[in-house]
Scaffold this active site. Structure first.
Site, short mmCIF file in Angstrom:
data_model
loop_
_atom_site.label_atom_id
_atom_site.label_comp_id
_atom_site.label_asym_id
_atom_site.label_seq_id
_atom_site.Cartn_x
_atom_site.Cartn_y
_atom_site.Cartn_z
N SER A 2 -33.70 -9.55 15.95
CA SER A 2 -32.53 -10.34 16.31
C SER A 2 -32.84 -11.81 16.10
O SER A 2 -33.78 -12.15 15.34
CB SER A 2 -32.16 -10.03 17.77
OG SER A 2 -30.91 -10.60 18.10
N ASN A 3 -32.10 -12.69 16.71
CA ASN A 3 -32.35 -14.13 16.59
C ASN A 3 -31.99 -14.82 17.90
O ASN A 3 -31.53 -14.19 18.83
CB ASN A 3 -31.56 -14.72 15.40
CG ASN A 3 -30.07 -14.52 15.55
OD1 ASN A 3 -29.46 -15.08 16.45
ND2 ASN A 3 -29.48 -13.68 14.69
#
Ligand code: C5P
Length: 222
Positions: free
Chosen positions: A29-30
């Site tokens: 993810s980020n």
């Protein structure tokens, strides 16, 4: 009572990160917090718009009166957006969609064996480009987080994705943007530009929505 240019307009907004599973326990993810998208949703609602917010996993409460749809992966975000887009006038894509996902999600937990692990990733669909390419697209607003040549890259994305507007920010400026409560935006549209100076995301959302409603109105009139 102030003028409410967005009254009765239907806004579809994407926000937050996406999560791409690797196996039953892991994902990539980020650091997107979702704050910009939620701020736009809240302020658009305050201006009388009907707002649908499609969001990845974030730690934010749903703004009052906003319809929220929770998703995890880019594929789920695309499905949710495509199911909603025809009922909306304006699409604002603030989500930090993962560019790639694992080619195959492992059925079982990936075991710790070799010293190196290689995974193959495949490109995710571009949700914004897909929407802007529809036969009857809504008014499309994109975001662009850039670390260099902000204007050139923003203008290229505006043209490539056939957008009505793009809001770019320079991620190298300390204290602004990703995960922060404040941001500054360079906004471009075909034939125009306006710079919105550093300010809290809630205030920035109002300034951006003002530009959106002006440009939206102008496009309806032509
Ligand atoms: O090309 P880039 O990822 O920088 O474009 C950013 C813009 O495109 C943002 O508005 C983002 O929400 C949108 N986007 C999208 N789907 C993707 C990648 C980006 O909607 N897969």
């Amino acid at each position: 009572n102030p003028v409410q240019p967005l009254a009765g307009k239907r806004l579809l907004i994407t926000a937050g990160p996406t999560r791409e599973c690797l196996d039953p326990v892991r994902f990539i993810s980020n650091h997107s917090s979702g704050k910009m998208g939620f701020a736009i949703a809240e302020q658009a609602r305050n201006q009388g718009a009907e707002v649908t917010l499609v969001t990845g996993p974030v730690a934010l409460t749903t703004p009052k009166g906003v319809q929220r749809i929770n998703v995890e992966s880019a594929a789920q975000m695309l499905d949710a957006v495509m199911a909603e887009v025809n009922q909306h006038d304006i699409f604002v894509a603030t989500a930090a969609v993962a560019d790639y996902r694992a080619q195959a999600v492992a059925d079982n937990k990936i075991k710790k064996n070799d010293d190196e692990l290689t995974l193959t990733f495949v490109k995710n669909p571009d949700i914004l480009k897909t929407v802007a390419g529809l036969p009857k697209p809504p008014f499309c607003v994109g975001f662009a987080a850039e670390s260099q040549d902000v204007e050139a890259y923003a203008k290229r994305k505006l043209a490539d994705k056939k957008l009505d507007m793009i809001a770019a920010n320079d991620i190298t400026i300390a204290g602004l943007g990703f995960n922060s409560d404040a941001n500054a935006l360079n906004v471009f549209w075909p034939g125009g530009r306006q710079d919105l100076p550093a300010q809290p995301k809630l205030a920035l959302a109002v300034a951006l929505l003002n530009l959106i409603s002006e440009r939206y109105q102008e496009k309806q009139d032509t």
